[in-house]
Design a protein around this motif. Structure first.
Motif, PDB file in Angstrom:
ATOM      1  N   ALA A 140      -4.056  16.895  -2.546  1.00 14.88           N
ATOM      2  CA  ALA A 140      -4.903  15.715  -2.756  1.00 14.88           C
ATOM      3  C   ALA A 140      -4.049  14.487  -2.503  1.00 14.88           C
ATOM      4  CB  ALA A 140      -5.464  15.694  -4.177  1.00 14.88           C
ATOM      5  N   GLY A 141      -4.706  13.396  -2.128  1.00 20.36           N
ATOM      6  CA  GLY A 141      -3.987  12.154  -1.880  1.00 20.36           C
ATOM      7  C   GLY A 141      -4.884  10.955  -2.104  1.00 20.36           C
ATOM      8  N   LEU A 142      -4.249   9.803  -2.333  1.00 23.96           N
ATOM      9  CA  LEU A 142      -4.992   8.579  -2.593  1.00 23.96           C
ATOM     10  C   LEU A 142      -4.113   7.378  -2.267  1.00 23.96           C
ATOM     11  CD1 LEU A 142      -7.677   7.478  -3.883  1.00 23.96           C
ATOM     12  CD2 LEU A 142      -6.422   7.414  -6.042  1.00 23.96           C
ATOM     13  N   THR A 143      -4.672   6.388  -1.592  1.00 22.91           N
ATOM     14  CA  THR A 143      -3.931   5.145  -1.390  1.00 22.91           C
ATOM     15  C   THR A 143      -3.981   4.349  -2.686  1.00 22.91           C
ATOM     16  OG1 THR A 143      -5.906   4.113  -0.449  1.00 22.91           O
ATOM     17  CG2 THR A 143      -4.280   4.951   1.104  1.00 22.91           C
ATOM     18  N   VAL A 144      -2.846   3.729  -3.021  1.00 25.57           N
ATOM     19  CA  VAL A 144      -2.700   3.042  -4.302  1.00 25.57           C
ATOM     20  C   VAL A 144      -1.924   1.744  -4.102  1.00 25.57           C
ATOM     21  CG1 VAL A 144      -1.650   3.201  -6.603  1.00 25.57           C
ATOM     22  CG2 VAL A 144      -2.700   5.216  -5.593  1.00 25.57           C
ATOM     23  N   THR A 145      -2.435   0.659  -4.664  1.00 28.18           N
ATOM     24  CA  THR A 145      -1.668  -0.588  -4.745  1.00 28.18           C
ATOM     25  C   THR A 145      -1.363  -0.943  -6.195  1.00 28.18           C
ATOM     26  OG1 THR A 145      -3.672  -1.917  -4.671  1.00 28.18           O
ATOM     27  CG2 THR A 145      -2.522  -1.576  -2.582  1.00 28.18           C
ATOM     28  N   SER A 146      -2.060  -0.319  -7.131  1.00 22.09           N
ATOM     29  CA  SER A 146      -1.885  -0.629  -8.556  1.00 22.09           C
ATOM     30  C   SER A 146      -0.763   0.217  -9.136  1.00 22.09           C
ATOM     31  CB  SER A 146      -3.180  -0.373  -9.325  1.00 22.09           C
ATOM     32  OG  SER A 146      -4.198  -1.208  -8.857  1.00 22.09           O
ATOM     33  N   VAL A 189       0.856  -1.186   0.000  1.00 23.41           N
ATOM     34  CA  VAL A 189       0.000   0.000   0.000  1.00 23.41           C
ATOM     35  C   VAL A 189       0.895   1.239   0.000  1.00 23.41           C
ATOM     36  CG1 VAL A 189      -1.818   1.271   1.201  1.00 23.41           C
ATOM     37  CG2 VAL A 189      -1.792  -1.235   1.264  1.00 23.41           C
ATOM     38  N   SER A 190       0.671   2.089  -0.997  1.00 32.78           N
ATOM     39  CA  SER A 190       1.389   3.354  -1.069  1.00 32.78           C
ATOM     40  C   SER A 190       0.386   4.489  -0.939  1.00 32.78           C
ATOM     41  CB  SER A 190       2.152   3.469  -2.395  1.00 32.78           C
ATOM     42  OG  SER A 190       1.263   3.503  -3.487  1.00 32.78           O
ATOM     43  N   LEU A 191       0.885   5.640  -0.574  1.00 28.59           N
ATOM     44  CA  LEU A 191       0.063   6.845  -0.517  1.00 28.59           C
ATOM     45  C   LEU A 191       0.664   7.839  -1.489  1.00 28.59           C
ATOM     46  CD1 LEU A 191      -2.171   8.598   0.702  1.00 28.59           C
ATOM     47  CD2 LEU A 191      -0.530   9.294   2.463  1.00 28.59           C
ATOM     48  N   TRP A 192      -0.116   8.234  -2.474  1.00 30.77           N
ATOM     49  CA  TRP A 192       0.282   9.236  -3.453  1.00 30.77           C
ATOM     50  C   TRP A 192      -0.320  10.559  -3.030  1.00 30.77           C
ATOM     51  CZ3 TRP A 192       2.350   8.509  -8.682  1.00 30.77           C
ATOM     52  CH2 TRP A 192       2.880   7.222  -8.874  1.00 30.77           C
ATOM     53  N   PHE A 230      -7.537   7.975   3.287  1.00 27.95           N
ATOM     54  CA  PHE A 230      -7.218   8.431   1.930  1.00 27.95           C
ATOM     55  C   PHE A 230      -7.901   7.587   0.860  1.00 27.95           C
ATOM     56  CE2 PHE A 230      -4.144  11.057   4.020  1.00 27.95           C
ATOM     57  CZ  PHE A 230      -4.089  12.183   3.204  1.00 27.95           C
ATOM     58  N   ALA A 231      -8.379   6.407   1.224  1.00 30.00           N
ATOM     59  CA  ALA A 231      -9.163   5.598   0.291  1.00 30.00           C
ATOM     60  C   ALA A 231     -10.634   5.988   0.322  1.00 30.00           C
ATOM     61  CB  ALA A 231      -9.015   4.110   0.636  1.00 30.00           C
ATOM     62  N   VAL A 260       1.492   3.895 -12.728  1.00 29.07           N
ATOM     63  CA  VAL A 260       0.395   3.833 -11.765  1.00 29.07           C
ATOM     64  C   VAL A 260      -0.937   3.838 -12.503  1.00 29.07           C
ATOM     65  CG1 VAL A 260       0.318   6.348 -11.454  1.00 29.07           C
ATOM     66  CG2 VAL A 260      -0.523   4.863  -9.639  1.00 29.07           C
ATOM     67  N   LEU A 261      -1.916   3.173 -11.918  1.00 28.48           N
ATOM     68  CA  LEU A 261      -3.295   3.224 -12.401  1.00 28.48           C
ATOM     69  C   LEU A 261      -4.113   4.021 -11.388  1.00 28.48           C
ATOM     70  CD1 LEU A 261      -3.872  -0.462 -13.540  1.00 28.48           C
ATOM     71  CD2 LEU A 261      -3.531   1.532 -15.002  1.00 28.48           C
ATOM     72  N   LEU A 262      -4.791   5.064 -11.871  1.00 25.67           N
ATOM     73  CA  LEU A 262      -5.604   5.917 -11.007  1.00 25.67           C
ATOM     74  C   LEU A 262      -7.016   6.014 -11.558  1.00 25.67           C
ATOM     75  CD1 LEU A 262      -3.072   8.849 -10.500  1.00 25.67           C
ATOM     76  CD2 LEU A 262      -3.592   7.007  -8.888  1.00 25.67           C
ATOM     77  N   HIS A 263      -7.958   6.245 -10.658  1.00 28.50           N
ATOM     78  CA  HIS A 263      -9.347   6.439 -11.076  1.00 28.50           C
ATOM     79  C   HIS A 263      -9.432   7.763 -11.832  1.00 28.50           C
ATOM     80  CE1 HIS A 263     -13.652   7.082 -10.923  1.00 28.50           C
ATOM     81  NE2 HIS A 263     -13.783   5.798 -10.630  1.00 28.50           N
ATOM     82  N   PRO A 264     -10.137   7.793 -12.963  1.00 26.34           N
ATOM     83  CA  PRO A 264     -10.194   9.025 -13.755  1.00 26.34           C
ATOM     84  C   PRO A 264     -10.842  10.207 -13.045  1.00 26.34           C
ATOM     85  CG  PRO A 264     -11.681   7.361 -14.659  1.00 26.34           C
ATOM     86  CD  PRO A 264     -10.893   6.700 -13.578  1.00 26.34           C
TER      87      PRO A 264
END
Length: 183
Positions: free
Chosen positions: A42-48, A30-33, A95-96, A61-65
Motif C-alpha cells: 500500500a502507498g499514499l502521498t503525504v505532506t502532513s 511531497v513524500s510517498l509512504w 498514489f493520492a 505523520v498524519l494519515l487518514h484513518p
C-alpha cells in the motif's frame, strides 16, 4: 460539453472547510509512504509530516484513518518514506487517488523491496522507518503516528532546492493549495 474554469468536483466557496484551506496554504514537500510486500503493498502521498532529529530520529505523520497504508503500516510496523521530485507529479497523483492506475499504483514506476517495504527506485532520498504502535492516536479527522528512523539514504541525484544544479526533473516536489510547485 461545457468547459469549466474551476475544478468540477470542488465544493462551493462557502462549503469549504476553513481549517483544511488554512492547512493547504502551509504547503509542504511531497513524500510517498509505502509499506507491505507483494500483493499486500500500500502507498499514499503525504505532506502532513514532520521529521524530528534526535537519537533516535523520528518521523511524525498524519494519515487518514481509512487509508490502506495505515492498515499496512500497523500490520508490518514498517514503512518507506520517499521524497518525491518534480518528475514524480503523475505518480504522486496516482498514489493520492487522483489519477487512475490500471493494475494498481505499483505498476507506475520501478520498485525495489526493502526490509521496510517497497522503495521507489527513482526517488533518490528516502527513509526506512519503524512505527511506534504506542504513539497512535486520533487527531481531528486523522491518525497521528510516530515512527523511528532506522535507515537514511540521501541520494546525489536530486540537488536541494536552490542549488545551481537544480533541473526540472530533480527539483523537489512541493504541494500548496492543491497545486504542485517547484521552489
Amino acid at each position: 460539453m461545457t468547459i469549466h474554469s474551476s475544478h468540477p468536483f470542488e465544493p462551493d466557496e462557502t462549503d469549504r472547510d476553513p481549517i483544511r484551506r488554512f492547512r493547504g496554504r502551509l504547503g509542504g514537500a511531497v513524500s510517498l509512504w509505502t509499506a507491505g510486500e507483494g500483493r499486500e503493498r500500500a502507498g499514499l502521498t503525504v505532506t502532513s509530516m514532520l521529521v524530528a532529529a534526535g537519537d533516535p530520529a523520528r518521523v511524525v505523520v498524519l494519515l487518514h484513518p481509512d487509508a490502506d497504508l495505515l492498515e499496512r503500516v500497523e500490520e508490518t510496523s514498517a514503512a518507506v518514506v520517499s521524497l518525491l521530485t518534480w518528475r514524480h507529479r503523475e505518480l504522486a497523483d496516482v498514489f493520492a487517488g487522483r489519477f487512475p492506475a490500471p493494475g494498481g499504483p505499483f505498476r507506475v514506476g520501478e520498485w525495489e523491496q526493502t526490509q521496510w517495504g517497497p522503495r521507489l527506485v527513482s526517488a533518490p532520498s528516502w527513509l526506512g522507518v519503524r512505527a511506534d504502535a504506542r504513539s497512535r492516536r486520533d487527531v481531528g479527522w486523522s491518525v497521528l503516528l510516530e515512527a523511528v528512523v532506522e535507515h537514511v539514504e540521501l541520494g546525489e541525484g536530486a540537488p536541494d532546492a536552490g542549488d545551481a544544479g537544480d533541473t526540472e526533473s530533480s527539483a523537489p516536489l512541493f504541494h500548496r493549495r492543491g497545486r504542485y510547485l517547484r521552489l
